[in-house]
Design a protein around this motif. Structure first.
Motif, PDB file in Angstrom:
ATOM      1  N   CYS A  47       0.476  -0.828  -0.314  1.00 35.85           N
ATOM      2  CA  CYS A  47       0.339  -0.043  -0.149  1.00 35.85           C
ATOM      3  C   CYS A  47       0.643   1.306  -0.125  1.00 35.85           C
ATOM      4  CB  CYS A  47      -0.694   0.257   1.094  1.00 35.85           C
ATOM      5  SG  CYS A  47      -1.651  -1.201   0.723  1.00 35.85           S
ATOM      6  N   ILE A  51       1.203   4.066  -3.012  1.00 35.99           N
ATOM      7  CA  ILE A  51       1.078   5.365  -2.743  1.00 35.99           C
ATOM      8  C   ILE A  51       2.237   6.345  -3.315  1.00 35.99           C
ATOM      9  CG2 ILE A  51       0.762   7.353  -0.425  1.00 35.99           C
ATOM     10  CD1 ILE A  51      -0.930   5.663   0.927  1.00 35.99           C
ATOM     11  N   LEU A  55       1.694   8.728  -6.745  1.00 35.30           N
ATOM     12  CA  LEU A  55       1.769  10.287  -6.658  1.00 35.30           C
ATOM     13  C   LEU A  55       2.663  11.353  -7.932  1.00 35.30           C
ATOM     14  CD1 LEU A  55       1.130  10.757  -2.149  1.00 35.30           C
ATOM     15  CD2 LEU A  55       0.579  11.900  -4.410  1.00 35.30           C
ATOM     16  N   SER A  58       1.060  10.987 -10.262  1.00 38.78           N
ATOM     17  CA  SER A  58       0.169  11.899 -10.577  1.00 38.78           C
ATOM     18  C   SER A  58       0.992  13.497 -11.328  1.00 38.78           C
ATOM     19  CB  SER A  58      -1.152  11.466  -9.707  1.00 38.78           C
ATOM     20  OG  SER A  58      -1.306  10.660  -9.609  1.00 38.78           O
ATOM     21  N   ILE A  77      -4.815  10.762  -7.802  1.00 35.33           N
ATOM     22  CA  ILE A  77      -5.071  10.790  -6.754  1.00 35.33           C
ATOM     23  C   ILE A  77      -6.945  10.392  -6.083  1.00 35.33           C
ATOM     24  CG2 ILE A  77      -6.654  13.299  -5.239  1.00 35.33           C
ATOM     25  CD1 ILE A  77      -3.589  13.029  -6.098  1.00 35.33           C
ATOM     26  N   ILE A  78      -7.679  10.142  -6.797  1.00 38.80           N
ATOM     27  CA  ILE A  78      -8.818   8.944  -5.854  1.00 38.80           C
ATOM     28  C   ILE A  78      -7.401   7.628  -5.835  1.00 38.80           C
ATOM     29  CG2 ILE A  78     -10.790   7.488  -6.614  1.00 38.80           C
ATOM     30  CD1 ILE A  78     -11.175   9.979  -8.938  1.00 38.80           C
ATOM     31  N   VAL A  80      -4.615   6.865  -4.714  1.00 36.30           N
ATOM     32  CA  VAL A  80      -3.773   7.195  -3.801  1.00 36.30           C
ATOM     33  C   VAL A  80      -5.036   7.280  -2.813  1.00 36.30           C
ATOM     34  CG1 VAL A  80      -2.254   9.056  -2.723  1.00 36.30           C
ATOM     35  CG2 VAL A  80      -2.207   8.436  -5.016  1.00 36.30           C
ATOM     36  N   SER A  81      -5.755   7.463  -2.842  1.00 37.92           N
ATOM     37  CA  SER A  81      -6.633   8.142  -1.548  1.00 37.92           C
ATOM     38  C   SER A  81      -7.712   6.907  -1.032  1.00 37.92           C
ATOM     39  CB  SER A  81      -8.203   8.545  -1.417  1.00 37.92           C
ATOM     40  OG  SER A  81      -9.198   8.695  -2.522  1.00 37.92           O
ATOM     41  N   VAL A  82      -7.959   5.659  -1.946  1.00 36.56           N
ATOM     42  CA  VAL A  82      -8.235   4.768  -1.759  1.00 36.56           C
ATOM     43  C   VAL A  82      -7.172   3.371  -0.854  1.00 36.56           C
ATOM     44  CG1 VAL A  82      -8.544   2.455  -2.976  1.00 36.56           C
ATOM     45  CG2 VAL A  82      -9.754   4.554  -3.577  1.00 36.56           C
ATOM     46  N   VAL A  84      -4.453   4.869   0.587  1.00 41.70           N
ATOM     47  CA  VAL A  84      -4.556   5.758   1.975  1.00 41.70           C
ATOM     48  C   VAL A  84      -5.530   4.754   3.183  1.00 41.70           C
ATOM     49  CG1 VAL A  84      -4.663   6.927   3.365  1.00 41.70           C
ATOM     50  CG2 VAL A  84      -3.548   7.626   1.436  1.00 41.70           C
ATOM     51  N   TYR A  85      -6.651   5.065   2.500  1.00 41.96           N
ATOM     52  CA  TYR A  85      -7.556   3.935   3.384  1.00 41.96           C
ATOM     53  C   TYR A  85      -7.150   2.523   3.426  1.00 41.96           C
ATOM     54  CZ  TYR A  85     -12.309   2.285   5.213  1.00 41.96           C
ATOM     55  OH  TYR A  85     -13.519   1.669   5.048  1.00 41.96           O
TER      56      TYR A  85
END
Length: 105
Positions: A47, A51, A55, A58, A77-78, A80-82, A84-85
């Protein structure tokens, strides 16, 4: 021709093929505490590396200021947020120290 299941269930062979037995998956190790921790740490590392890669890609994509590059930036960015979660959930459920019952009061 032997399938992978047939080769796994056979006893180890003598000679040159016996040296390759070290590459087989040890199910007892993976079910032990060290194996579970190794699997969790590798999943967390996957993960974190995803990320970083998304990043960088992007940010590199958005520098061209093209319409498709901006869409790639937003999609990155979407993603990356997935990731990160996912890393947060792995850390919280598997890697964080467990609270004892006395600490919960």
């Amino acid at each position: 021709m032997l399938s992978a299941l047939d080769r796994r269930d056979r006893p180890p062979e003598e000679g040159a093929a016996a040296g390759l037995q070290g590459f087989a998956v040890d199910k007892t190790f993976l079910s032990s505490l060290k194996g579970i921790l190794l699997e969790t740490e590798l999943d967390f590392l996957r993960c974190v590396s995803a990320i970083i890669i998304f990043l960088v890609v992007s940010i590199a994509a958005v520098t061209s200021r093209d319409g498709a590059a901006i869409a790639a930036f937003v999609f990155g960015i979407i993603l990356v947020s997935v990731f990160v979660y996912d890393a947060f959930k792995i850390y919280r459920t598997e890697m964080a120290p467990r609270a004892t019952e006395g600490d919960q009061q």
